[in-house]
Design a protein around this motif. Structure first.
Motif, PDB file in Angstrom:
ATOM      1  N   LEU A  45      83.099  -3.729  88.731  1.00 55.60           N
ATOM      2  CA  LEU A  45      82.374  -2.888  89.326  1.00 55.60           C
ATOM      3  C   LEU A  45      82.883  -1.469  88.808  1.00 55.60           C
ATOM      4  CD1 LEU A  45      82.297  -3.914  93.023  1.00 55.60           C
ATOM      5  CD2 LEU A  45      80.382  -3.797  91.372  1.00 55.60           C
ATOM      6  N   ALA A  46      84.411  -1.098  88.696  1.00 57.61           N
ATOM      7  CA  ALA A  46      84.815  -0.100  87.729  1.00 57.61           C
ATOM      8  C   ALA A  46      84.011   0.292  86.496  1.00 57.61           C
ATOM      9  CB  ALA A  46      86.231   0.143  87.992  1.00 57.61           C
ATOM     10  N   ALA A  47      84.021  -0.817  85.881  1.00 59.08           N
ATOM     11  CA  ALA A  47      83.547  -0.713  84.255  1.00 59.08           C
ATOM     12  C   ALA A  47      82.021  -0.348  84.463  1.00 59.08           C
ATOM     13  CB  ALA A  47      83.801  -1.991  83.607  1.00 59.08           C
ATOM     14  N   LEU A  48      81.250  -1.299  85.242  1.00 56.54           N
ATOM     15  CA  LEU A  48      79.793  -0.914  85.332  1.00 56.54           C
ATOM     16  C   LEU A  48      79.406   0.353  85.925  1.00 56.54           C
ATOM     17  CD1 LEU A  48      78.828  -4.518  86.455  1.00 56.54           C
ATOM     18  CD2 LEU A  48      78.545  -3.868  84.195  1.00 56.54           C
ATOM     19  N   LEU A  49      80.222   0.911  86.774  1.00 56.85           N
ATOM     20  CA  LEU A  49      79.982   1.861  87.461  1.00 56.85           C
ATOM     21  C   LEU A  49      80.768   3.018  87.152  1.00 56.85           C
ATOM     22  CD1 LEU A  49      79.160   0.551  91.147  1.00 56.85           C
ATOM     23  CD2 LEU A  49      77.390   0.983  89.305  1.00 56.85           C
ATOM     24  N   ALA A  50      81.435   3.356  85.919  1.00 53.90           N
ATOM     25  CA  ALA A  50      82.107   4.228  85.582  1.00 53.90           C
ATOM     26  C   ALA A  50      81.529   5.573  85.611  1.00 53.90           C
ATOM     27  CB  ALA A  50      82.785   3.783  83.995  1.00 53.90           C
ATOM     28  N   THR A 100      86.378  -0.475  78.260  1.00 54.46           N
ATOM     29  CA  THR A 100      86.844  -1.117  76.995  1.00 54.46           C
ATOM     30  C   THR A 100      87.752  -2.271  77.059  1.00 54.46           C
ATOM     31  OG1 THR A 100      86.908   1.329  76.291  1.00 54.46           O
ATOM     32  CG2 THR A 100      88.395  -0.311  75.037  1.00 54.46           C
ATOM     33  N   SER A 101      88.776  -2.371  77.908  1.00 58.97           N
ATOM     34  CA  SER A 101      89.729  -3.429  78.109  1.00 58.97           C
ATOM     35  C   SER A 101      89.044  -4.581  78.365  1.00 58.97           C
ATOM     36  CB  SER A 101      90.842  -3.076  79.004  1.00 58.97           C
ATOM     37  OG  SER A 101      91.360  -1.877  78.447  1.00 58.97           O
ATOM     38  N   LEU A 102      88.018  -4.476  79.496  1.00 58.44           N
ATOM     39  CA  LEU A 102      87.224  -5.499  79.931  1.00 58.44           C
ATOM     40  C   LEU A 102      86.416  -6.233  78.812  1.00 58.44           C
ATOM     41  CD1 LEU A 102      87.527  -7.537  82.570  1.00 58.44           C
ATOM     42  CD2 LEU A 102      85.576  -5.999  83.348  1.00 58.44           C
ATOM     43  N   LEU A 103      85.672  -5.191  78.377  1.00 57.93           N
ATOM     44  CA  LEU A 103      84.798  -5.608  77.232  1.00 57.93           C
ATOM     45  C   LEU A 103      85.351  -6.312  76.241  1.00 57.93           C
ATOM     46  CD1 LEU A 103      81.613  -5.792  76.219  1.00 57.93           C
ATOM     47  CD2 LEU A 103      82.227  -3.561  75.069  1.00 57.93           C
ATOM     48  N   SER A 160      87.840  -0.406  65.522  1.00 51.18           N
ATOM     49  CA  SER A 160      86.803   0.188  66.435  1.00 51.18           C
ATOM     50  C   SER A 160      86.903  -1.061  67.469  1.00 51.18           C
ATOM     51  CB  SER A 160      85.646   0.243  65.621  1.00 51.18           C
ATOM     52  OG  SER A 160      85.205  -1.102  65.212  1.00 51.18           O
ATOM     53  N   LEU A 161      86.038  -0.564  68.390  1.00 49.28           N
ATOM     54  CA  LEU A 161      85.733  -1.515  69.783  1.00 49.28           C
ATOM     55  C   LEU A 161      85.505  -2.994  69.047  1.00 49.28           C
ATOM     56  CD1 LEU A 161      85.718  -1.728  72.603  1.00 49.28           C
ATOM     57  CD2 LEU A 161      83.367  -1.477  72.615  1.00 49.28           C
ATOM     58  N   TRP A 162      84.551  -3.304  68.298  1.00 50.40           N
ATOM     59  CA  TRP A 162      83.964  -4.569  67.948  1.00 50.40           C
ATOM     60  C   TRP A 162      84.844  -5.309  66.697  1.00 50.40           C
ATOM     61  CZ3 TRP A 162      80.985  -6.219  71.382  1.00 50.40           C
ATOM     62  CH2 TRP A 162      80.054  -5.146  72.007  1.00 50.40           C
ATOM     63  N   PRO A 247      88.976   9.232  70.755  1.00 48.91           N
ATOM     64  CA  PRO A 247      89.081   9.388  72.024  1.00 48.91           C
ATOM     65  C   PRO A 247      88.578   8.226  72.995  1.00 48.91           C
ATOM     66  CG  PRO A 247      87.366  10.710  71.450  1.00 48.91           C
ATOM     67  CD  PRO A 247      88.094  10.048  70.237  1.00 48.91           C
ATOM     68  N   THR A 248      88.237   7.244  72.370  1.00 44.65           N
ATOM     69  CA  THR A 248      87.615   6.075  73.241  1.00 44.65           C
ATOM     70  C   THR A 248      88.842   5.658  74.159  1.00 44.65           C
ATOM     71  OG1 THR A 248      86.013   5.311  71.441  1.00 44.65           O
ATOM     72  CG2 THR A 248      86.563   3.813  73.320  1.00 44.65           C
ATOM     73  N   PRO A 249      88.762   5.776  75.521  1.00 45.73           N
ATOM     74  CA  PRO A 249      90.051   5.358  76.464  1.00 45.73           C
ATOM     75  C   PRO A 249      89.978   4.046  76.327  1.00 45.73           C
ATOM     76  CG  PRO A 249      87.818   6.075  77.829  1.00 45.73           C
ATOM     77  CD  PRO A 249      87.582   6.386  76.223  1.00 45.73           C
ATOM     78  N   SER A 250      91.187   3.356  76.441  1.00 43.27           N
ATOM     79  CA  SER A 250      91.674   1.876  76.753  1.00 43.27           C
ATOM     80  C   SER A 250      93.032   1.987  77.418  1.00 43.27           C
ATOM     81  CB  SER A 250      91.408   1.128  75.607  1.00 43.27           C
ATOM     82  OG  SER A 250      92.606   1.063  74.848  1.00 43.27           O
ATOM     83  N   TRP A 251      93.074   1.022  78.224  1.00 43.87           N
ATOM     84  CA  TRP A 251      94.409   1.295  78.861  1.00 43.87           C
ATOM     85  C   TRP A 251      95.673   1.513  77.852  1.00 43.87           C
ATOM     86  CZ3 TRP A 251      92.557  -2.900  83.127  1.00 43.87           C
ATOM     87  CH2 TRP A 251      91.885  -2.400  83.677  1.00 43.87           C
ATOM     88  N   GLY A 252      95.510   0.313  76.870  1.00 46.71           N
ATOM     89  CA  GLY A 252      96.752   0.537  75.952  1.00 46.71           C
ATOM     90  C   GLY A 252      96.792   1.617  75.169  1.00 46.71           C
TER      91      GLY A 252
END
Length: 302
Positions: A45-50, A100-103, A160-162, A247-252
């Motif tokens: 929910l946090a990821a979808l409703l960020a 980012t982390s969940l995706l 990159s993300l992908w 600047p793309t945020p991820s927990w890491g």
């Protein structure tokens, strides 16, 4: 990752998973599993409703977000989890970082399960020289430490993300391939497969109608447990500077950016570290519960 193999998720378990309603009742009766499901649901929910949940933009730098000495601000009424070394709201970055982390966790692990299943089924059904080549290649990939191989691949390609998701998938498919190969090799020797061949069923029909349906529970359990490993690996790569680029945020990479402030501003490392720990724990708890629910040897013990 060794958890599934050590648990011995047998072919017999995958042949008789039981009614879905019965399995759902088993899962919902366990408070530990409910805790895991609640953490996963909250993260999704946090990821979808960020955009709606985050108080600020994750990249917004506040002029008053740093102390007079240039240090990050501790948690306060305005910044609930404090600010980082650039004066950005840490809570907003954590909420956006969950995307980012969940995706990466879901996409990378989904691709790894798909690739591992395809290769494992091909090797287990075909056997002969083709199966030997696939499994020897799998053994070769398993000989390399996953983290070192991921770092090497991430260094070759521009992160990159992908690309990070692809790199993680390329080092995580080998375990599921080995498990699926073992189960497929056992399945093709069973009487109903021989009967299907005797009435003229082709290899594709046998695979789609008889082999793959029996592998679904294994894929489901591995897919759930593997997401925890994938999230941790993404965080490790980002922490080492070869993961998702700021600047793309991820927990890491939040931990990576703020590691020098560990002693003076510990909240910058503690909060993203706790998020990684909780999400990995939640997927492990749900994966363990699914494995037990799909194992017929456990059903008479409730």
């Amino acid at each position: 990752m060794a958890k599934i193999g050590a648990a011995g998720f047998s072919t017999a378990a995958s042949l008789n998973p039981g009614p879905p309603t019965s399995m759902l009742r088993r899962l919902l009766r366990d408070p530990v599993t409910l805790f895991g499901l609640a953490v996963i649901l909250a993260t999704v929910l946090a990821a979808l409703l960020a955009p709606q949940l985050a108080p600020y933009s994750p990249d917004e730098q506040f002029f008053d977000g740093l102390s007079l000495e240039g240090a990050p601000l501790p948690p306060s009424e305005r910044f609930w989890l404090g600010t980082d070394l650039l004066g950005r709201d840490l809570l907003s970055r954590l909420i956006w970082g969950s995307r980012t982390s969940l995706l990466i966790g879901v996409v990378a692990n989904g691709f790894a399960v798909l690739l591992g299943t395809l290769l494992g089924v091909a090797a287990g059904y075909a056997r002969g020289w083709l199966g030997a080549v696939i499994m020897r290649f799998t053994d070769l990939m398993m000989a390399f430490p996953a983290l070192l191989l991921a770092i090497a691949l991430a260094a070759i390609f521009r992160p990159s993300l992908w690309i990070v998701a692809l790199v993680i998938a390329m080092v995580n498919w080998v375990q599921i391939a080995r498990i699926v190969y073992t189960e497929t090799s056992s399945l093709v020797e069973r009487e109903f497969i021989e009967a299907s061949r005797a009435i003229g069923a082709g290899p594709l029909r046998i695979l789609l109608s008889h082999v793959l349906p029996h592998l679904v529970p294994t894929m489901l359990v591995w897919g759930t447990l593997g997401i925890a490993t994938t999230v941790l690996l993404e965080a490790t790569l980002s922490f080492l500077g070869v993961g998702v680029r700021p600047p793309t945020p991820s927990w890491g990479n939040i931990i990576f950016e703020n590691q020098t402030w560990l002693t003076t501003a510990p909240w910058l490392v503690v909060f993203p570290g706790a998020a990684i720990l909780l999400l990995a724990l939640a997927f492990n708890l749900v994966g363990d519960a699914l494995r037990d629910a799909l194992d017929p040897t456990q059903r008479g013990r409730d």
